[in-house]
Enzyme design. Structure first.
Site, PDB file in Angstrom:
ATOM      1  N   SER A  46       0.869  -1.259   0.013  1.00 41.98           N
ATOM      2  CA  SER A  46      -0.057   0.031   0.016  1.00 41.98           C
ATOM      3  C   SER A  46       1.092   1.020  -0.083  1.00 41.98           C
ATOM      4  CB  SER A  46      -1.098  -0.008   1.168  1.00 41.98           C
ATOM      5  OG  SER A  46      -2.011   0.894   0.946  1.00 41.98           O
ATOM      6  N   GLU A  47       0.802   2.115  -1.030  1.00 41.40           N
ATOM      7  CA  GLU A  47       1.552   3.260  -1.258  1.00 41.40           C
ATOM      8  C   GLU A  47       1.935   4.053   0.017  1.00 41.40           C
ATOM      9  OE1 GLU A  47      -1.075   2.628  -3.020  1.00 41.40           O
ATOM     10  OE2 GLU A  47      -2.187   4.785  -3.612  1.00 41.40           O
ATOM     11  N   ASN A  48       1.072   4.085   0.834  1.00 44.78           N
ATOM     12  CA  ASN A  48       1.028   4.958   2.026  1.00 44.78           C
ATOM     13  C   ASN A  48       2.379   4.327   2.972  1.00 44.78           C
ATOM     14  OD1 ASN A  48      -0.751   2.958   2.720  1.00 44.78           O
ATOM     15  ND2 ASN A  48      -1.077   3.913   4.533  1.00 44.78           N
TER      16      ASN A  48
END
Lengths: 218, 233
Positions: A46-48
């Protein structure tokens, strides 16, 4: 019958291979995780800032410091890692993520995708989508074949502001599985009970139909 | 040891003025500098430019500044959860620059690291690339993006020591590290401030050299934006 959102996710899950690192977008793509075979090893990014994302936490065990890119509370699986946004997008732009699955408002027959803005109406922003589509070798789009007014979302040219150009290779809609080759849509599979004619009618862009088109089974 | 501690949020925010540009860490409401945002609201500084991945929600995070019309311009990648934001943007009351998330992070990192500009594939062929230099490398097109220039970086960490060394927790790390040292002055608020020597140097995510002021936040609400859970069997 056209596919439900769950069935679209279920069909896309078949594209997830052993050893893949996968980034899932918000909406239907998030559901794909529920259908990945349990005899293969896959890690969700997840890019966060997490690799090794697990399912939602049990009630009462949610942690405000542990969310996915959709801002939902999640868990971290054994072997997971956390990192900052710069490193996260280094993974993405550096093509270390094997598969990107995301939603779209429109896709064109040369692989352009639009999913971040409807001028004057809806401006939510692109989030990480522009970085993802500009870099990923392997992008699958999950979307409805037509909009609420029955108009095709698979077009000759996108009408909305673009998220990326010539990047989409495969599309799974509620009606069909399609591939983009040499600037045209190619029909690969059809939803149960949906005829080739119905798919042709629902596709504004050029659609190539070669031979017998298999019906998806669930 | 060079001591970076300040007594409280008021001291930490000394020197902030109208018209300044701020970087604020956080993703959604996760890892945002809650105490500093509260101080920006209290001081009622006006016409500021905020560089932050998101804009909070209507009654929390940067949404609190939006409600009081303190923000002149937002530079973000995703602003979907804030109705007041959308209203101010569509009515033209507030200027908004939407940029790809990886570009946002890298423009912070570049500012911190003395890199004036860099090339990224993100946004090529889209309106994000309009007016920007583009260039081909190895048969692929890239867009030139510039480092940010900000007066203050406001970040939030889990633990910190008096020397300004920081450790983050979970996905609350997000944009915070890249913003450390990217503004002229970096202010870090932490949940737990410890004396030097208590943090293991092997575990430090951001060395104190990038931090000018550090303080322990008075309280943390840590609001959850989307509570998603599963039932126990």
């Amino acid at each position: 019958m056209a596919l439900s959102k769950e069935q679209i996710a279920q069909r896309i899950a078949k594209e997830v291979k052993d050893g893949y690192y996968v980034n899932l977008g918000i909406g239907i793509p998030t559901l794909v995780a529920n259908f990945v075979r349990d005899d293969i090893s896959v890690e969700f990014q997840s890019e966060n800032g997490i690799l090794g994302m697990g399912p939602f936490p049990f009630e009462g065990e949610e942690d405000p410091d542990l969310i996915n890119a959709g801002k939902q509370t999640i868990t971290a699986l054994p072997g997971a890692s956390f990192f900052d946004s710069t490193m996260s997008f280094g993974m993405i732009r550096g093509q270390h993520v094997d598969l990107t699955i995301l939603g779209a408002m429109e896709v064109s027959q040369n692989g352009d995708i639009a999913n971040w803005k409807i001028p004057g109406k809806m401006v939510k922003g692109m989030g990480g989508a522009m970085d993802l589509v500009a870099s990923a070798e392997n992008i699958i789009v999950a979307m409805m074949h037509t909009n609420r007014d029955g108009e095709s979302k698979l077009l000759k040219e996108c009408s909305l502001p673009l998220t990326g150009v010539k990047c989409v290779k495969k599309i799974v809609t509620n009606l069909a599985v399609l591939e983009i080759i040499d600037g045209k849509f190619h029909l690969l599979e059809r939803a149960p009970g949906i005829s080739v004619e119905e798919i042709i009618k629902a596709t504004e862009g050029d659609l190539i139909v070669n031979g017998n088109i298999i019906e998806m089974k669930f | 040891m060079i001591k970076k501690t300040v007594a409280n949020v008021r001291e930490a925010c000394e020197g902030i003025k109208d018209e300044m540009t701020f970087m604020l860490g956080g993703f959604g409401l996760c890892g945002i500098p809650e105490n500093i945002i509260g101080e920006l609201v209290r001081k009622n500084i006006q016409n500021v430019t905020c560089i932050s991945n998101n804009a909070g929600v209507d009654d929390f995070g940067l949404g609190l500044l939006l409600k009081k019309h303190q923000i002149k311009k937002m530079i973000s990648s995703y602003v979907g959860e804030n109705a007041e934001f959308e209203r101010q943007m569509l009515s033209g009351e507030m200027e908004v620059e939407l940029i790809p998330q990886g570009t946002l992070a890298q423009r912070c990192e570049a500012a911190r690291s003395g890199i004036p500009a860099f090339y990224t594939p993100a946004g090529y062929g889209t309106e994000v690339a309009e007016g920007k230099e583009t260039r081909e490398f190895h048969g692929k097109m890239y867009v030139m993006e510039k480092a940010f220039e900000a007066d203050f970086s406001f970040v939030k960490a889990w633990k910190g020591d008096e020397a300004g060394n920081l450790i983050f927790k979970g996905t609350a790390r997000n944009f915070n590290p890249a913003m450390c040292g990217a503004g002229k002055i970096t202010v870090a608020e932490v949940e737990e401030l410890v004396p030097v020597g208590e943090l293991d140097p092997n575990q430090i995510h951001i060395p104190g050299i990038f931090i000018q002021r550090i303080f322990q936040g008075e309280k943390y609400e840590k609001r959850i934006e989307q509570l998603t859970v599963r039932k126990r069997n």
